[in-house]
Design a protein around this motif. Sequence first.
Motif, PDB file in Angstrom:
ATOM      1  N   SER A  24       5.691  -7.850 -28.695  1.00 28.97           N
ATOM      2  CA  SER A  24       6.955  -7.143 -28.580  1.00 28.97           C
ATOM      3  C   SER A  24       6.943  -6.145 -27.421  1.00 28.97           C
ATOM      4  N   TYR A  25       5.894  -5.326 -27.366  1.00 26.81           N
ATOM      5  CA  TYR A  25       5.806  -4.354 -26.278  1.00 26.81           C
ATOM      6  C   TYR A  25       5.675  -5.040 -24.920  1.00 26.81           C
ATOM      7  N   LEU A  26       4.817  -6.045 -24.830  1.00 28.33           N
ATOM      8  CA  LEU A  26       4.634  -6.729 -23.548  1.00 28.33           C
ATOM      9  C   LEU A  26       5.924  -7.381 -23.070  1.00 28.33           C
ATOM     10  N   THR A  27       6.637  -8.002 -23.977  1.00 28.27           N
ATOM     11  CA  THR A  27       7.898  -8.640 -23.603  1.00 28.27           C
ATOM     12  C   THR A  27       8.894  -7.610 -23.103  1.00 28.27           C
ATOM     13  N   SER A  28       8.992  -6.510 -23.809  1.00 28.28           N
ATOM     14  CA  SER A  28       9.901  -5.442 -23.399  1.00 28.28           C
ATOM     15  C   SER A  28       9.513  -4.873 -22.035  1.00 28.28           C
ATOM     16  N   TRP A  29       8.235  -4.586 -21.866  1.00 29.69           N
ATOM     17  CA  TRP A  29       7.770  -4.036 -20.577  1.00 29.69           C
ATOM     18  C   TRP A  29       7.984  -5.026 -19.444  1.00 29.69           C
ATOM     19  N   ALA A  30       7.650  -6.290 -19.672  1.00 30.02           N
ATOM     20  CA  ALA A  30       7.802  -7.301 -18.623  1.00 30.02           C
ATOM     21  C   ALA A  30       9.270  -7.459 -18.231  1.00 30.02           C
ATOM     22  N   CYS A  31      10.149  -7.467 -19.213  1.00 27.30           N
ATOM     23  CA  CYS A  31      11.583  -7.599 -18.918  1.00 27.30           C
ATOM     24  C   CYS A  31      12.083  -6.391 -18.128  1.00 27.30           C
ATOM     25  N   GLU A  32      11.602  -5.221 -18.486  1.00 30.55           N
ATOM     26  CA  GLU A  32      12.018  -4.011 -17.767  1.00 30.55           C
ATOM     27  C   GLU A  32      11.463  -4.000 -16.344  1.00 30.55           C
ATOM     28  N   ILE A  33      10.188  -4.272 -16.196  1.00 30.65           N
ATOM     29  CA  ILE A  33       9.539  -4.227 -14.885  1.00 30.65           C
ATOM     30  C   ILE A  33      10.105  -5.287 -13.949  1.00 30.65           C
ATOM     31  N   HIS A  34      10.320  -6.487 -14.474  1.00 33.61           N
ATOM     32  CA  HIS A  34      10.784  -7.591 -13.645  1.00 33.61           C
ATOM     33  C   HIS A  34      12.302  -7.777 -13.706  1.00 33.61           C
ATOM     34  N   GLU A  35      12.978  -6.795 -14.304  1.00 29.17           N
ATOM     35  CA  GLU A  35      14.437  -6.771 -14.383  1.00 29.17           C
ATOM     36  C   GLU A  35      15.005  -8.054 -14.979  1.00 29.17           C
ATOM     37  N   LEU A  36      14.421  -8.466 -16.085  1.00 26.08           N
ATOM     38  CA  LEU A  36      14.883  -9.646 -16.808  1.00 26.08           C
ATOM     39  C   LEU A  36      15.773  -9.175 -17.954  1.00 26.08           C
ATOM     40  N   THR A  37      16.975  -8.764 -17.633  1.00 29.64           N
ATOM     41  CA  THR A  37      17.832  -8.144 -18.633  1.00 29.64           C
ATOM     42  C   THR A  37      18.940  -9.051 -19.149  1.00 29.64           C
ATOM     43  N   ASP A  38      19.328 -10.041 -18.383  1.00 29.05           N
ATOM     44  CA  ASP A  38      20.380 -10.943 -18.839  1.00 29.05           C
ATOM     45  C   ASP A  38      19.852 -11.824 -19.960  1.00 29.05           C
ATOM     46  N   SER A  39      20.714 -12.154 -20.906  1.00 28.48           N
ATOM     47  CA  SER A  39      20.271 -12.947 -22.051  1.00 28.48           C
ATOM     48  C   SER A  39      19.718 -14.308 -21.625  1.00 28.48           C
ATOM     49  N   TRP A  40      20.242 -14.905 -20.593  1.00 29.45           N
ATOM     50  CA  TRP A  40      19.767 -16.206 -20.127  1.00 29.45           C
ATOM     51  C   TRP A  40      18.507 -16.077 -19.275  1.00 29.45           C
ATOM     52  N   ASN A  41      18.210 -14.873 -18.841  1.00 30.60           N
ATOM     53  CA  ASN A  41      17.076 -14.631 -17.954  1.00 30.60           C
ATOM     54  C   ASN A  41      16.048 -13.730 -18.633  1.00 30.60           C
ATOM     55  N   ARG A  42      16.039 -13.705 -19.951  1.00 27.12           N
ATOM     56  CA  ARG A  42      15.146 -12.824 -20.705  1.00 27.12           C
ATOM     57  C   ARG A  42      13.892 -13.579 -21.107  1.00 27.12           C
ATOM     58  N   LEU A  43      12.791 -12.891 -21.046  1.00 25.90           N
ATOM     59  CA  LEU A  43      11.498 -13.464 -21.417  1.00 25.90           C
ATOM     60  C   LEU A  43      11.369 -13.494 -22.933  1.00 25.90           C
ATOM     61  N   SER A  44      10.883 -14.592 -23.473  1.00 31.31           N
ATOM     62  CA  SER A  44      10.668 -14.699 -24.918  1.00 31.31           C
ATOM     63  C   SER A  44       9.289 -14.172 -25.266  1.00 31.31           C
ATOM     64  N   SER A  45       9.168 -13.553 -26.433  1.00 37.35           N
ATOM     65  CA  SER A  45       7.866 -13.040 -26.864  1.00 37.35           C
ATOM     66  C   SER A  45       6.870 -14.175 -27.094  1.00 37.35           C
ATOM     67  N   SER A  46       7.346 -15.401 -27.275  1.00 40.20           N
ATOM     68  CA  SER A  46       6.441 -16.531 -27.470  1.00 40.20           C
ATOM     69  C   SER A  46       5.698 -16.877 -26.170  1.00 40.20           C
ATOM     70  N   TYR A  47       6.135 -16.319 -25.056  1.00 39.31           N
ATOM     71  CA  TYR A  47       5.489 -16.575 -23.772  1.00 39.31           C
ATOM     72  C   TYR A  47       4.002 -16.227 -23.805  1.00 39.31           C
ATOM     73  N   TRP A  48       3.655 -15.176 -24.522  1.00 45.57           N
ATOM     74  CA  TRP A  48       2.270 -14.673 -24.512  1.00 45.57           C
ATOM     75  C   TRP A  48       1.318 -15.570 -25.295  1.00 45.57           C
ATOM     76  N   ARG A  49       1.831 -16.399 -26.186  1.00 46.38           N
ATOM     77  CA  ARG A  49       1.037 -17.372 -26.958  1.00 46.38           C
ATOM     78  C   ARG A  49      -0.162 -16.746 -27.674  1.00 46.38           C
ATOM     79  N   LEU A  50       0.103 -15.699 -28.410  1.00 44.23           N
ATOM     80  CA  LEU A  50      -0.992 -15.046 -29.145  1.00 44.23           C
ATOM     81  C   LEU A  50      -1.207 -15.676 -30.486  1.00 44.23           C
TER      82      LEU A  50
END
Length: 93
Positions: free
Chosen positions: A67-93
């Motif tokens: 959750s934190y990584l997804t939020s930070w990554a979206c903020e840092i990389h300006e992924l704010t649009d719903s279609w351009n948002r990173l999913s938390s499943s990206y990290w594959r933990l």
Amino acid sequence: MSDFPKDWAMYEPDGDFAVSEMMREVKVALKNRPLPDVRTLLKAKIELVGKSHGEIYDSEVRNRIESYLTSWACEIHELTDSWNRLSSSYWRL
């Protein structure tokens, strides 16, 4: 970005501290490295912390990390649009 989290749902305070230190490193990497490199770094760091704090593999801990990584990554990389948002499943933990 707001204050850095201290509670990672670990069983002991030293476990929370270990995860906090790990996450500080990963957060810096988010600013300087591509996301696939950050994901690889994260997995290596989790394995390292897991040697002394096995609860890092607990679902609640992993969910907080994702959750934190997804939020930070979206903020840092300006992924704010719903279609351009990173999913938390990206990290594959």
